[in-house]
Design a protein around this motif. Structure first.
Motif, short mmCIF file in Angstrom:
data_model
loop_
_atom_site.label_atom_id
_atom_site.label_comp_id
_atom_site.label_asym_id
_atom_site.label_seq_id
_atom_site.Cartn_x
_atom_site.Cartn_y
_atom_site.Cartn_z
N ASN A 121 2.50 0.64 -2.13
CA ASN A 121 3.27 1.63 -1.40
C ASN A 121 3.89 2.65 -2.35
N ALA A 166 3.96 4.73 3.00
CA ALA A 166 4.43 4.39 4.34
C ALA A 166 5.26 5.51 4.94
N LEU A 222 -3.32 4.72 5.52
CA LEU A 222 -3.23 3.60 6.46
C LEU A 222 -4.59 3.21 7.03
N ARG A 264 6.08 2.33 11.10
CA ARG A 264 4.94 3.22 11.16
C ARG A 264 3.80 2.56 11.92
N LEU A 305 6.96 0.80 6.73
CA LEU A 305 5.56 0.58 7.10
C LEU A 305 5.48 -0.11 8.45
#
Lengths: 630, 78
Positions: free
Chosen positions: A141, A171, A177, A41, A38
């Motif tokens: 997640n 993620a 997101l 990302r 994550l």
């Protein structure tokens, strides 16, 4: 496995916290919750890795560029099970969250990442994190996997139970997101109102956390997904009593095989391109001293190091795949028994394996070993593992001195055999030294081995690419700065005083002055200079030899390999690679050991011990070859 | 009552208590080894030790000399 060398400057301003305004966000979560994925990302390439001052825990900081909020700073805290201070990681996390970590601003908001496949246990971390009273967003997640495997949870009910917003994300796929964007765009709520609304368990008590987490899981209708059949099936094979260790050996062997068979032609091709580029630039400059400095001195030196980039990246790629897929944890489990016999713990195996690429990230990886003495012993032996910086000199000497004869048919050639022996030599030195340390200065009662086995995951191209980009950048930066400076300095010293021959130059005199000490090892003064310059970094010796033999009219027209054959005996050549197998010639490693052990004592001990061992082993090698083979 | 190290592969035990130094005990508890938790013996490492235990859907490996300080009552289920 990352390094300390981001070039991106990320300014962390230590401004006082302003209520209602978010500047710094902390990313919190248990190990294996997908937190790093994550983080990558959310920040992309705009991240920086450093150490927290005074401790050995890595600090990952980045700008939230991945969701278009480059004005916000994201701090990735180490993976933790609780805010108890069992490990240094947890202590750091607590300090950062409380705003008590010097140099790190107090976070204004928290993103709590939980693995939705194991929500019942992961929720245990929510209690202490929520009790901090910071605006928090809970991210469930791997929710795509959870739903695909028949799991479910009522996120609205969970948000009510926790008193903070909850969002399902993935993620690795980058879904969900936008919840983070919404959360950050909203004004941070006044904090006190939140903590009174919900009931938190008694602090610091694992049992009450557990009851609280179980209660919430039940009330939010959490249904755990079926466990991954794949992990079970793979483990049945990969941890099988007989097949497991065999596959393990095959994997390690395959990594080296590929690095040499695919990496070598790649490196050769890359080298040819670099040389041709050098020749072209030389033609443009014309034949004068500038050409001599730029091409013979600098370009050849830097290029002779740079050619190893493809092989080093391949090695990092493999270790990255092994780590990201979850196999390295199994390797630690298989190796635990063997590691125990030398007084170490299975977890020490992971840093030792990654040290085949580079000791610097490997030494950082030792922080998963909870016991301090075990950890120090591992740090001290790690540089014996054959890192990629030794490859340049190994390959050069082997190609120059060892004939390409088959030993066992087509399976194993003499050159490969010598290479494998050098790897083995380093490994045995590491084991022997560990045993020595654990039965003397680092003696301790055995610490428990507690290892969580993550589920197998497909490594993502994104995270592998990021690793390679990072390593490639570090390596080229080193070649472009440290090695470049050494080469320029060397060129000048080998041409001063002007119009002198090489043996009359400053460098020639220094070399001849130290020659008596290294003569018994079969080394001449040029090798001696190489040993001196390679204290900076092992690969520098190849560049140094390139520059020195290039500056010597007697060998100028020969290639480096031919020049070496002309100038060294087989004994001296083999003594040189044995010397490199043992000696501690790496300032980056010494610096990281100093940082990780918080004392100059350990790197000094390591440098001296490895140096003496290298000298004696090289002496023995040269004398044995001199007396028995010739 | 028995200890976790004595359970055979495939058997399930309910944690009763842990008798290890405080720090280690807390760490284990935060990893799920709390009283009344169900632990399944999943498999042993190729060398016979450590053993992998399943708890809350996680797999955690412990050596025999840690597992023998975790007291459990064995579940008699097939």
């Amino acid at each position: 496995m990352s390094d300390c060398c981001g070039t991106e400057t990320i300014e962390i301003r230590a401004e006082p916290r302003v209520p209602g305004k978010i500047r710094t966000v902390a990313l919190v979560g248990p190990p294996n919750s997908g937190k790093s994925t994550l983080f990558n990302r959310l920040t992309g390439l705009r991240q920086k890795v450093a150490n927290y001052p005074g401790v050995t825990v890595e600090q990952h900081v980045g700008k939230l560029a991945g969701i278009g909020r480059s004005d916000l700073i994201l701090i990735d805290l180490p993976g933790i099970y609780s805010l108890d201070s069992y490990s240094e990681d947890a202590r750091v996390a607590v300090d950062v969250l409380h705003g008590q970590m010097p140099g790190t601003p107090a976070p204004d908001a928290v993103l709590l990442v939980l693995d939705s496949l194991h929500l019942r246990r992961q929720l245990m971390l929510a209690a202490p994190v929520l009790s901090l009273g910071l605006p928090t967003l809970v991210l469930l997640n791997m929710s795509d996997l959870m739903e695909a495997r028949g799991g479910e949870v009522d996120t609205l009910a969970l948000a009510q139970e926790l008193g903070v917003p909850v969002a399902k994300i993935s993620a690795s796929r980058g879904t969900g997101l936008d919840a983070i964007t919404h959360f950050l765009n909203r004004k941070a709520e006044p904090v006190a109102a939140v903590s009174t609304r919900i009931e938190l368990p008694v602090m610091g008590n694992a049992r009450s956390y557990r009851q609280w987490a179980t209660g919430i899981s039940t009330r939010t209708k959490y249904k755990a997904p079926l466990s991954s059949e794949w992990t079970q099936r793979l483990d049945r094979l990969l941890l099988h009593r007989i097949a497991g260790p065999l596959i393990f050996l095959a994997v390690v062997f395959a990594v080296f095989q590929v690095v040499f068979t695919i990496g070598q032609p790649l490196s050769d091709g890359f080298g040819a391109i670099l040389n041709r580029a050098g020749d072209l630039i030389g033609l443009l400059i014309g034949h004068n001293w500038v050409e001599s400095l730029l091409i013979d001195g600098v370009w050849r030196g830097v290029a002779s190091v740079l050619v190893f980039l493809p092989q080093i990246l391949l090695l990092f790629l493999f270790i990255g795949v092994l780590e990201d897929s979850g196999y390295l944890a199994r390797a630690a489990l298989i190796a635990d028994r063997m590691m125990r016999s030398i007084g170490l713990n299975g977890k020490a195996f992971i840093p030792l394996l990654s040290a085949y690429a580079c000791a610097v990230p490997a030494i950082m990886a030792t922080r998963t070993i909870e016991n301090k003495r075990d950890r120090f012993a591992t740090i001290l032996v790690t540089p014996f593992m054959t890192c990629s910086a030794r490859l340049p000199i190994y390959m050069l000497m082997i190609a120059a001195f060892i004939p390409n004869k088959p030993v066992i048919g087509d399976l194993l050639g003499l050159r490969a055999l010598v290479m494998v022996s050098l790897y083995l030599l380093g490994f045995l030195a590491a084991l022997g030294t560990a045993r020595l340390l654990k039965s003397s200065i680092l003696k301790a009662s055995s610490a428990p081995f507690i290892l969580e086995l993550p589920q197998y995951r497909m490594p993502t191209l994104r995270s592998l690419g990021l690793r390679l980009y990072d390593r490639g950048r570090v390596f080229t930066k080193q070649a472009g700065t440290v090695i470049l400076c050494v080469m320029i300095g060397l060129w000048f010293l080998s041409h001063v005083p002007f119009h002198s021959t090489l043996p009359e130059s400053v460098i020639g005199r220094v070399g001849q002055w130290i020659e008596p000490v290294i003569r018994p090892l079969g080394f001449n003064w040029k090798i001696g200079i190489g040993l001196l310059t390679s204290v900076v970094a092992r690969e520098v010796i190849v560049g140094t030899l390139g520059t020195l033999y290039g500056a010597d009219p007697a060998t100028q027209s020969l290639g480096l390999q031919a020049a070496l054959r002309h100038d060294l005996t087989l004994g001296g050549a083999m003594a040189l690679v044995v010397f490199f197998a043992f000696a501690m010639q790496c300032t980056s490693t010494l610096a990281i050991v100093r940082r990780e052990t918080n004392s100059w004592k350990w790197p000094a001990l390591q440098f001296t011990y490895m140096g003496i061992l290298a000298y004696l082993a090289a002496l023995a090698t040269n004398q044995i070859i001199l007396h028995f083979i010739h | 009552m028995t200890t976790l190290s004595e359970l055979a592969i495939g058997r399930t035990g309910i944690v009763e208590n842990i008798d290890l130094p405080n720090e280690i005990q807390h760490h284990l508890m935060h990893m799920g080894f709390v009283p009344e938790a169900r632990v399944v013996v999943v498999r042993r490492a190729p060398a016979g030790d450590p053993t992998v235990f399943g708890i809350d859907g996680f797999e955690i490996a412990l050596r025999r000399d840690t597992a023998r300080y975790i007291r459990v009552r064995e579940l008699n289920e097939k």
